[in-house]
Scaffold this motif. Sequence first.
Motif, PDB file in Angstrom:
ATOM      1  N   LEU B 243       0.829  -1.208   0.000  1.00 53.93           N
ATOM      2  CA  LEU B 243       0.000   0.000   0.000  1.00 53.93           C
ATOM      3  C   LEU B 243       0.866   1.262   0.000  1.00 53.93           C
ATOM      4  CD1 LEU B 243      -2.783  -1.192   2.468  1.00 53.93           C
ATOM      5  CD2 LEU B 243      -3.027  -0.789   0.000  1.00 53.93           C
ATOM      6  N   HIS B 244       1.961   1.219   0.729  1.00 52.31           N
ATOM      7  CA  HIS B 244       2.868   2.367   0.708  1.00 52.31           C
ATOM      8  C   HIS B 244       3.593   2.479  -0.628  1.00 52.31           C
ATOM      9  CE1 HIS B 244       2.483   2.776   5.130  1.00 52.31           C
ATOM     10  NE2 HIS B 244       2.812   4.027   4.860  1.00 52.31           N
ATOM     11  N   ALA B 245       4.080   1.326  -1.109  1.00 49.52           N
ATOM     12  CA  ALA B 245       4.858   1.344  -2.353  1.00 49.52           C
ATOM     13  C   ALA B 245       4.022   1.887  -3.509  1.00 49.52           C
ATOM     14  CB  ALA B 245       5.375  -0.051  -2.685  1.00 49.52           C
ATOM     15  N   ALA B 246       2.701   1.660  -3.441  1.00 51.35           N
ATOM     16  CA  ALA B 246       1.818   2.158  -4.495  1.00 51.35           C
ATOM     17  C   ALA B 246       1.900   3.683  -4.606  1.00 51.35           C
ATOM     18  CB  ALA B 246       0.384   1.724  -4.210  1.00 51.35           C
ATOM     19  N   ARG B 247       2.242   4.325  -3.477  1.00 48.16           N
ATOM     20  CA  ARG B 247       2.286   5.798  -3.480  1.00 48.16           C
ATOM     21  C   ARG B 247       3.639   6.340  -3.918  1.00 48.16           C
ATOM     22  NH1 ARG B 247      -0.229   6.091   2.181  1.00 48.16           N
ATOM     23  NH2 ARG B 247       1.609   7.282   2.762  1.00 48.16           N
ATOM     24  N   LEU B 248       4.645   5.425  -4.009  1.00 49.16           N
ATOM     25  CA  LEU B 248       5.997   5.889  -4.336  1.00 49.16           C
ATOM     26  C   LEU B 248       6.070   6.782  -5.578  1.00 49.16           C
ATOM     27  CD1 LEU B 248       8.493   2.995  -3.490  1.00 49.16           C
ATOM     28  CD2 LEU B 248       8.537   5.332  -2.613  1.00 49.16           C
ATOM     29  N   PRO B 249       5.348   6.402  -6.669  1.00 49.34           N
ATOM     30  CA  PRO B 249       5.499   7.224  -7.878  1.00 49.34           C
ATOM     31  C   PRO B 249       5.107   8.687  -7.672  1.00 49.34           C
ATOM     32  CG  PRO B 249       4.241   5.224  -8.359  1.00 49.34           C
ATOM     33  CD  PRO B 249       4.449   5.267  -6.872  1.00 49.34           C
ATOM     34  N   SER B 250       4.260   8.967  -6.681  1.00 47.28           N
ATOM     35  CA  SER B 250       3.806  10.354  -6.520  1.00 47.28           C
ATOM     36  C   SER B 250       4.507  11.062  -5.367  1.00 47.28           C
ATOM     37  CB  SER B 250       2.292  10.373  -6.295  1.00 47.28           C
ATOM     38  OG  SER B 250       2.000   9.746  -5.063  1.00 47.28           O
ATOM     39  N   ARG B 251       5.428  10.373  -4.702  1.00 50.30           N
ATOM     40  CA  ARG B 251       6.103  11.027  -3.568  1.00 50.30           C
ATOM     41  C   ARG B 251       6.993  12.167  -4.040  1.00 50.30           C
ATOM     42  NH1 ARG B 251       9.683   8.668   0.020  1.00 50.30           N
ATOM     43  NH2 ARG B 251       9.147  10.108   1.673  1.00 50.30           N
ATOM     44  N   VAL B 252       7.527  12.008  -5.237  1.00 51.72           N
ATOM     45  CA  VAL B 252       8.222  13.150  -5.828  1.00 51.72           C
ATOM     46  C   VAL B 252       7.442  13.569  -7.058  1.00 51.72           C
ATOM     47  CG1 VAL B 252      10.537  12.661  -4.971  1.00 51.72           C
ATOM     48  CG2 VAL B 252       9.749  11.561  -7.041  1.00 51.72           C
ATOM     49  N   ASP B 253       7.355  14.883  -7.281  1.00 55.01           N
ATOM     50  CA  ASP B 253       6.578  15.366  -8.419  1.00 55.01           C
ATOM     51  C   ASP B 253       7.421  15.319  -9.693  1.00 55.01           C
ATOM     52  OD1 ASP B 253       8.287  17.491  -8.350  1.00 55.01           O
ATOM     53  OD2 ASP B 253       6.857  18.854  -7.408  1.00 55.01           O
ATOM     54  N   ALA B 254       6.854  15.848 -10.774  1.00 54.31           N
ATOM     55  CA  ALA B 254       7.524  15.754 -12.073  1.00 54.31           C
ATOM     56  C   ALA B 254       8.913  16.400 -12.038  1.00 54.31           C
ATOM     57  CB  ALA B 254       6.657  16.407 -13.145  1.00 54.31           C
ATOM     58  N   ALA B 255       9.077  17.392 -11.171  1.00 51.89           N
ATOM     59  CA  ALA B 255      10.368  18.077 -11.106  1.00 51.89           C
ATOM     60  C   ALA B 255      11.324  17.395 -10.131  1.00 51.89           C
ATOM     61  CB  ALA B 255      10.149  19.537 -10.683  1.00 51.89           C
ATOM     62  N   GLY B 256      10.902  16.217  -9.616  1.00 54.00           N
ATOM     63  CA  GLY B 256      11.774  15.486  -8.712  1.00 54.00           C
ATOM     64  C   GLY B 256      11.750  16.022  -7.298  1.00 54.00           C
ATOM     65  N   GLU B 257      10.721  16.804  -6.962  1.00 50.32           N
ATOM     66  CA  GLU B 257      10.653  17.380  -5.624  1.00 50.32           C
ATOM     67  C   GLU B 257       9.701  16.575  -4.733  1.00 50.32           C
ATOM     68  OE1 GLU B 257      12.700  19.475  -4.768  1.00 50.32           O
ATOM     69  OE2 GLU B 257      13.365  20.383  -6.637  1.00 50.32           O
ATOM     70  N   LEU B 258      10.058  16.525  -3.453  1.00 52.79           N
ATOM     71  CA  LEU B 258       9.258  15.818  -2.459  1.00 52.79           C
ATOM     72  C   LEU B 258       7.866  16.452  -2.353  1.00 52.79           C
ATOM     73  CD1 LEU B 258      10.339  13.523  -0.719  1.00 52.79           C
ATOM     74  CD2 LEU B 258      10.805  15.181   1.084  1.00 52.79           C
ATOM     75  N   THR B 259       6.839  15.606  -2.289  1.00 52.31           N
ATOM     76  CA  THR B 259       5.475  16.131  -2.192  1.00 52.31           C
ATOM     77  C   THR B 259       4.799  15.545  -0.958  1.00 52.31           C
ATOM     78  OG1 THR B 259       5.491  15.584  -4.520  1.00 52.31           O
ATOM     79  CG2 THR B 259       3.539  16.652  -3.705  1.00 52.31           C
ATOM     80  N   GLN B 260       4.055  16.365  -0.242  1.00 56.72           N
ATOM     81  CA  GLN B 260       3.328  15.860   0.924  1.00 56.72           C
ATOM     82  C   GLN B 260       2.161  15.001   0.462  1.00 56.72           C
ATOM     83  OE1 GLN B 260       3.004  18.938   4.205  1.00 56.72           O
ATOM     84  NE2 GLN B 260       2.737  20.209   2.397  1.00 56.72           N
TER      85      GLN B 260
END
Lengths: 112, 424
Positions: B243-260
């Motif tokens: 369930l956590h790994a599913a969120r990995l693709p969105s943890r950083v945005d398109a610019a490679g920045e960390l997202t809450q």
Amino acid sequence: MAQFAFLYRGGDPMPASPAQMQQRMEKWLAWFKDLADKGHIKDRGVPLDRSGAVVTRGPKHAITDGPYAEKDLVIGLTVVEARDLAHASELSLPCPIFEQGGCVEVRPILTL
Amino acid sequence: MSSLEHLFRREAGRMVATLTRVLGVANVALAEDVVQDALCRALETWSIRGIPEDPAAWLMTTAKNRALDVLRRERTVRTFAPEVAWHIESDAALRPRLDELSAGAPIADDQLRMMFSCCNPRLTEESQIALVLNILCGFSVSEIASAFLSRDETVKKRITRAKALLAGSKRLFELTDADFAERLSSVQRALYLLFSEGFHGASTDSAVRAELCDEAMRLTALLCANTSTATPASYALGALMFLHAARLPSRVDAAGELTQLLDQDRSRWDQRLLLEGQRLLEASATGEELTAYHVEAAIASLHAAAADAASTPWVAIVSLYDVLMRVRPSPVVALNRALAIAMCHGPARGLEELRAIENRDRLSAYPFYSAALGELELRAGQTTAAYERFREALALARNPTERRFLERRLAACRPDGREAPPTK
């Protein structure tokens, strides 16, 4: 088209980690693929073990472990097709062995 | 070259596990040596000849032959478990015995046994994880050190000592059912920490971190696939990882920045992993025991099912955090609970909870405690205080990605900052 032998000589010791070993191998595979795609490979050739013997005959027979230094050791060879020596040498330039601290010896193959 | 992905690294782990079963835990170093030799041979041969049809079988045969050479030469000076020693004494029996042993058990079983051997209760959690990564996952000392931001020396010492302890074992790979039961929770804990390091860790290299998560998931899947280790807790552990790994693709945005989490693009969550996570969560819902893994997986599943932050069932999430605080209390759990409370009852309540965390001094080096305070102060309109908090957090940032994230939060505190705080 003439034929040339690429003799791969020397090179650094093996990388310690499996991932790095795989990376190194993939570079070689990519290089061969590129050569093959451009139609330069006559024979992929063979890898050579680092052990072996040097045999001399004559007044003094001898079989030795080979007096060659690691850096001169031929570790494999490939037969390629190229226009001339200059062309063949140029083809060898992207060979991963250079990144490993080794070199390629390019030798024209004598044909009938 | 996707079919080759991690071939050397993964096969190294598999082969060491199998050969260790054949040779006994006391000879794990021998197993590692012959595997290393086989990989070297593969590198030299495949580089020029290309990859054979069945690379795994090629490697195993090469390693086995190498083991035979060494055994013939050294059998008198080595110590073998009695089951092996008898066969090694007779040359004619050596090869068939080796073949028979290495063909006997499924590879997954060998890896499972190796996992339980690495998680020896006499080793610290750090050592257990380092061993698992080194022996089972084929990572080198410096790769492990860089993933955990430790020094090579430290990791090397840890692994050498741990291996010495393994080598002291006179037993063959035969762990009894009692061993399995006794060590299962250590194994689960080691895999949990391995996954957390990949998910939250300090390493800047996201590829490295994803590999840690992958390995944790792969080994947890082995636990779930074996009848003696597939307990509800193992399923729950697997569920929370997927369930956590599913969120990995969105943890950083398109610019490679960390997202809450609140700002993540949920359409980028991996649906396949979410489904598998939900399936494992359902499988975990049996028996009497409610583990921290169950609760964490349940929280992750509520987040996963919600379309956005506004429709997330925060009240339910807070009660799950309450349960988690009973099952496995920690300042980090308390911090996440406070943030969930802020979503239900407003930032002021959240701030109260944050300031009341017991042992919050244990968070003093953790940038996200100050950042959480700053976030809630910002939402409460206390921009000056928030600014100071983000500055404190920035000073604790562990890598450039965290630093840039906190700089953006700092910018949001300025009157001209573009990011308006949510009013809830």
